[in-house]
Design a protein around this motif. Structure first.
Motif, PDB file in Angstrom:
ATOM      1  N   THR A 303       0.834  -1.200   0.000  1.00 36.33           N
ATOM      2  CA  THR A 303       0.000   0.000   0.000  1.00 36.33           C
ATOM      3  C   THR A 303       0.868   1.248   0.000  1.00 36.33           C
ATOM      4  O   THR A 303       0.564   2.234  -0.678  1.00 36.33           O
ATOM      5  CB  THR A 303      -0.943   0.008   1.211  1.00 36.33           C
ATOM      6  N   TYR A 304       1.974   1.206   0.751  1.00 38.53           N
ATOM      7  CA  TYR A 304       2.870   2.358   0.789  1.00 38.53           C
ATOM      8  C   TYR A 304       3.463   2.626  -0.601  1.00 38.53           C
ATOM      9  O   TYR A 304       3.519   3.781  -1.054  1.00 38.53           O
ATOM     10  CB  TYR A 304       3.985   2.138   1.812  1.00 38.53           C
ATOM     11  N   CYS A 305       3.869   1.575  -1.293  1.00 38.51           N
ATOM     12  CA  CYS A 305       4.392   1.745  -2.665  1.00 38.51           C
ATOM     13  C   CYS A 305       3.320   2.330  -3.584  1.00 38.51           C
ATOM     14  O   CYS A 305       3.615   3.160  -4.449  1.00 38.51           O
ATOM     15  CB  CYS A 305       4.875   0.407  -3.227  1.00 38.51           C
ATOM     16  N   GLU A 306       2.074   1.903  -3.395  1.00 34.57           N
ATOM     17  CA  GLU A 306       0.984   2.420  -4.232  1.00 34.57           C
ATOM     18  C   GLU A 306       0.686   3.886  -3.909  1.00 34.57           C
ATOM     19  O   GLU A 306       0.403   4.679  -4.818  1.00 34.57           O
ATOM     20  CB  GLU A 306      -0.250   1.536  -4.048  1.00 34.57           C
ATOM     21  N   ILE A 307       0.759   4.246  -2.652  1.00 34.01           N
ATOM     22  CA  ILE A 307       0.574   5.649  -2.269  1.00 34.01           C
ATOM     23  C   ILE A 307       1.621   6.528  -2.953  1.00 34.01           C
ATOM     24  O   ILE A 307       1.304   7.593  -3.499  1.00 34.01           O
ATOM     25  CB  ILE A 307       0.655   5.790  -0.731  1.00 34.01           C
ATOM     26  N   LEU A 308       2.875   6.072  -2.952  1.00 35.98           N
ATOM     27  CA  LEU A 308       3.942   6.823  -3.619  1.00 35.98           C
ATOM     28  C   LEU A 308       3.776   6.807  -5.137  1.00 35.98           C
ATOM     29  O   LEU A 308       3.940   7.835  -5.802  1.00 35.98           O
ATOM     30  CB  LEU A 308       5.308   6.253  -3.248  1.00 35.98           C
ATOM     31  N   SER A 309       3.445   5.644  -5.685  1.00 32.90           N
ATOM     32  CA  SER A 309       3.342   5.506  -7.144  1.00 32.90           C
ATOM     33  C   SER A 309       2.271   6.408  -7.733  1.00 32.90           C
ATOM     34  O   SER A 309       2.468   7.000  -8.798  1.00 32.90           O
ATOM     35  CB  SER A 309       3.029   4.046  -7.515  1.00 32.90           C
ATOM     36  N   PHE A 310       1.125   6.502  -7.039  1.00 30.28           N
ATOM     37  CA  PHE A 310       0.018   7.307  -7.550  1.00 30.28           C
ATOM     38  C   PHE A 310      -0.062   8.671  -6.879  1.00 30.28           C
ATOM     39  O   PHE A 310      -0.992   9.431  -7.126  1.00 30.28           O
ATOM     40  CB  PHE A 310      -1.299   6.535  -7.393  1.00 30.28           C
ATOM     41  N   ASP A 311       0.937   8.966  -6.032  1.00 26.44           N
ATOM     42  CA  ASP A 311       1.117  10.292  -5.436  1.00 26.44           C
ATOM     43  C   ASP A 311      -0.144  10.752  -4.705  1.00 26.44           C
ATOM     44  O   ASP A 311      -0.698  11.823  -4.987  1.00 26.44           O
ATOM     45  CB  ASP A 311       1.520  11.296  -6.517  1.00 26.44           C
ATOM     46  N   LYS A 312      -0.589   9.934  -3.738  1.00 27.56           N
ATOM     47  CA  LYS A 312      -1.838  10.209  -3.030  1.00 27.56           C
ATOM     48  C   LYS A 312      -1.587  10.693  -1.599  1.00 27.56           C
ATOM     49  O   LYS A 312      -0.762  10.110  -0.882  1.00 27.56           O
ATOM     50  CB  LYS A 312      -2.704   8.938  -2.970  1.00 27.56           C
ATOM     51  N   PRO A 313      -2.295  11.727  -1.155  1.00 27.30           N
ATOM     52  CA  PRO A 313      -2.251  12.090   0.258  1.00 27.30           C
ATOM     53  C   PRO A 313      -2.656  10.874   1.090  1.00 27.30           C
ATOM     54  O   PRO A 313      -3.589  10.158   0.726  1.00 27.30           O
ATOM     55  CB  PRO A 313      -3.295  13.202   0.388  1.00 27.30           C
ATOM     56  N   ALA A 314      -1.939  10.642   2.202  1.00 26.31           N
ATOM     57  CA  ALA A 314      -2.190   9.415   2.955  1.00 26.31           C
ATOM     58  C   ALA A 314      -2.193   9.667   4.452  1.00 26.31           C
ATOM     59  O   ALA A 314      -1.424  10.477   4.976  1.00 26.31           O
ATOM     60  CB  ALA A 314      -1.136   8.362   2.618  1.00 26.31           C
ATOM     61  N   LEU A 315      -3.088   8.929   5.116  1.00 30.34           N
ATOM     62  CA  LEU A 315      -3.184   8.921   6.569  1.00 30.34           C
ATOM     63  C   LEU A 315      -2.934   7.485   7.015  1.00 30.34           C
ATOM     64  O   LEU A 315      -3.686   6.582   6.645  1.00 30.34           O
ATOM     65  CB  LEU A 315      -4.573   9.394   6.999  1.00 30.34           C
ATOM     66  N   ILE A 316      -1.854   7.274   7.770  1.00 31.36           N
ATOM     67  CA  ILE A 316      -1.454   5.932   8.153  1.00 31.36           C
ATOM     68  C   ILE A 316      -1.716   5.707   9.639  1.00 31.36           C
ATOM     69  O   ILE A 316      -1.301   6.508  10.479  1.00 31.36           O
ATOM     70  CB  ILE A 316       0.057   5.700   7.874  1.00 31.36           C
ATOM     71  N   VAL A 317      -2.402   4.593   9.939  1.00 32.19           N
ATOM     72  CA  VAL A 317      -2.607   4.155  11.323  1.00 32.19           C
ATOM     73  C   VAL A 317      -1.970   2.773  11.431  1.00 32.19           C
ATOM     74  O   VAL A 317      -2.598   1.763  11.102  1.00 32.19           O
ATOM     75  CB  VAL A 317      -4.108   4.104  11.693  1.00 32.19           C
ATOM     76  N   PRO A 318      -0.706   2.692  11.836  1.00 35.47           N
ATOM     77  CA  PRO A 318       0.039   1.428  11.729  1.00 35.47           C
ATOM     78  C   PRO A 318      -0.346   0.400  12.789  1.00 35.47           C
ATOM     79  O   PRO A 318      -0.746   0.739  13.905  1.00 35.47           O
ATOM     80  CB  PRO A 318       1.496   1.869  11.923  1.00 35.47           C
ATOM     81  N   ARG A 319      -0.176  -0.856  12.431  1.00 30.95           N
ATOM     82  CA  ARG A 319      -0.263  -1.947  13.389  1.00 30.95           C
ATOM     83  C   ARG A 319       0.984  -1.903  14.273  1.00 30.95           C
ATOM     84  O   ARG A 319       2.082  -1.614  13.793  1.00 30.95           O
ATOM     85  CB  ARG A 319      -0.307  -3.278  12.620  1.00 30.95           C
ATOM     86  N   LEU A 320       0.845  -2.216  15.546  1.00 34.06           N
ATOM     87  CA  LEU A 320       1.976  -2.145  16.468  1.00 34.06           C
ATOM     88  C   LEU A 320       2.547  -3.514  16.849  1.00 34.06           C
ATOM     89  O   LEU A 320       3.657  -3.591  17.370  1.00 34.06           O
ATOM     90  CB  LEU A 320       1.571  -1.401  17.750  1.00 34.06           C
ATOM     91  N   GLU A 321       1.795  -4.587  16.592  1.00 31.95           N
ATOM     92  CA  GLU A 321       2.266  -5.925  16.945  1.00 31.95           C
ATOM     93  C   GLU A 321       1.656  -6.960  16.018  1.00 31.95           C
ATOM     94  O   GLU A 321       0.656  -6.656  15.353  1.00 31.95           O
ATOM     95  CB  GLU A 321       1.908  -6.253  18.407  1.00 31.95           C
ATOM     96  N   PRO A 322       2.195  -8.179  15.853  1.00 34.07           N
ATOM     97  CA  PRO A 322       3.385  -8.666  16.546  1.00 34.07           C
ATOM     98  C   PRO A 322       4.690  -8.084  16.006  1.00 34.07           C
ATOM     99  O   PRO A 322       5.733  -8.235  16.627  1.00 34.07           O
ATOM    100  CB  PRO A 322       3.325 -10.179  16.313  1.00 34.07           C
TER     101      PRO A 322
END
Length: 404
Positions: A303-322
């Motif tokens: 998803t991160y590569c796609e955000i960069l590839s299509f140059d989209k504003p992004a809001l990330i809420v990351p998983r913390l575990e495992p």
């Protein structure tokens, strides 16, 4: 100009225990290579339960091995609960080895797990090394927090085995973004084989199939495979419930691995909000991201590569575990000004999350920050593979001349 290599073969291994990331990464690389080199055949070994739900280009195929799923606590179990895990692993190992023996690849690319799930590819690596196959380990630009990765790899003697088996190590990111082996004791021989190829650029396929994008403006909410994405979707829905000024149309993709109970609950809750449309899965996520005004995600690699590839504003809420992979990526990208990040407990505050969602379409795209936006991975991989196959062709020609 497309070059031709007669009967060149690449085998790829994707263990796939929790999400879709490994298979999607392998598929992206495979499609780029067959586009550049005619005559090249690629076979992907995958444990993904829905490997067959994706489209594959001509000369790219997959072999499905029995599925093993990763639980939230990091442990593994057979997808078929009637079969013991050790029996499933035995079958997987046998299929991997026999596929390699029959397919006879020139190059074997292993995604992320150096020895495979519970060491299941070590036997195949030993066999292929004695038969002259080029052995490649492909690593995400971020594997995990160094202290967690070090413990895991020391227990399995992984670093020594990487040095023993692999001819090359591809890191799927630029060197100035992150080093996947930072904080570990890395032998000089392993460092010398590491090549930071860059992020893997994505594109929308032009294959004449119907466009999957919905009409009108929308923000896209995606959790990748969805196995651990229910909390994020719940928080998005909660933000819409609590803030009547949040009126962006949102397309929510749950992911195929979201448990049925959670999926049904979220579909029911989201169905009460006119601005939210929920779908379970789409095998052409590139189109959905390309058409979005902004992207809300957990920040997995693809998803991160796609955000960069299509140059989209992004809001990330990351998983913390495992694993802390998504957290490290989100923090690094946020520090570079490429995305906005909220921690999960911050996203649980509906008004705070709603404010971030309302602002998302107006955020600057990643290209404004520029740093870390190099997407050269597929080009560099193609160059490396072309060079190796050239060498193989010359060696083969030399042998033919000597025997004629």
């Amino acid at each position: 100009m497309v070059r031709r290599f007669e009967d060149a073969r690449i085998l790829m291994y994707s263990h796939d225990t929790f999400g879709l990331g490994h298979l999607r990464r392998c598929r992206t690389i495979a499609h780029a290579l067959v586009e550049d080199y005619s005559g090249l055949q690629i076979l992907i070994i995958s444990g993904a339960t829905i490997a067959g739900a994706f489209d594959y280009r001509a000369r790219v195929d997959f072999v499905k091995i029995p599925s093993v799923i990763k639980l939230r606590n990091g442990e593994y179990t057979s997808l078929d609960r009637h079969i013991e895990l050790h029996e499933t692993l035995k079958m997987r190992q046998s299929i991997i080895r026999s596929t390699a023996e029959t397919f006879k690849p020139d190059i074997f690319i292993v995604d992320k797990e150096p020895m495979g799930l519970r060491g299941e590819v070590e036997d195949t690596l030993t066999y292929l090394k004695t038969h002259g196959t080029k052995l490649v380990l492909g690593l995400r630009e971020i594997m995990d927090a160094p202290h967690l990765l070090e413990v895991e790899w020391k227990r399995r003697d992984t670093m020594r085995k990487i040095e023993q088996f692999y001819d090359a190590i591809w890191v799927y990111g630029p060197p100035d973004f992150y080093d996947p082996l930072v904080g570990l004791e890395v032998p000089a021989a392993v460092r010398e084989r590491m090549n930071f190829v860059g992020f893997l650029q994505r594109s929308v396929p032009h294959d004449g199939l119907p466009d999957h994008r919905p009409e009108g403006d929308y923000i896209l909410v995606t959790t990748g495979g969805g196995g651990d994405g229910a909390e994020l979707i719940h928080d998005v829905i909660h933000a819409y419930q609590q803030d009547p000024e949040l009126t962006h149309n949102a397309l929510v993709v749950l992911g195929p691995y979201m448990p049925a109970k959670q999926r049904n609950k979220l579909i029911k809750k989201g169905g009460r909000i006119p601005f939210i449309k929920i779908i379970e899965f789409d095998n052409r996520m590139e189109e959905l991201i390309a058409g979005a005004r902004g992207v809300v995600s957990m920040g997995g690699y693809n998803t991160y590569c796609e955000i960069l590839s299509f140059d989209k504003p992004a809001l990330i809420v990351p998983r913390l575990e495992p694993r802390e992979e998504q957290l490290i990526r989100a923090r690094r990208a946020s520090d570079l000004g490429l995305v906005e990040m909220l921690l999960p407990d911050e996203a649980e505050d509906p008004l705070r999350f709603a404010a971030a969602l309302k602002a998302l379409p107006g955020r600057a795209p990643p290209s404004r920050a520029a740093n870390g936006l190099r997407l050269e991975g597929l080009v560099h991989i193609s160059e490396l593979v072309g060079s190796w196959l050239d060498h193989r062709s010359k060696e083969h020609l030399s042998i033919v001349k000597q025997t004629s």
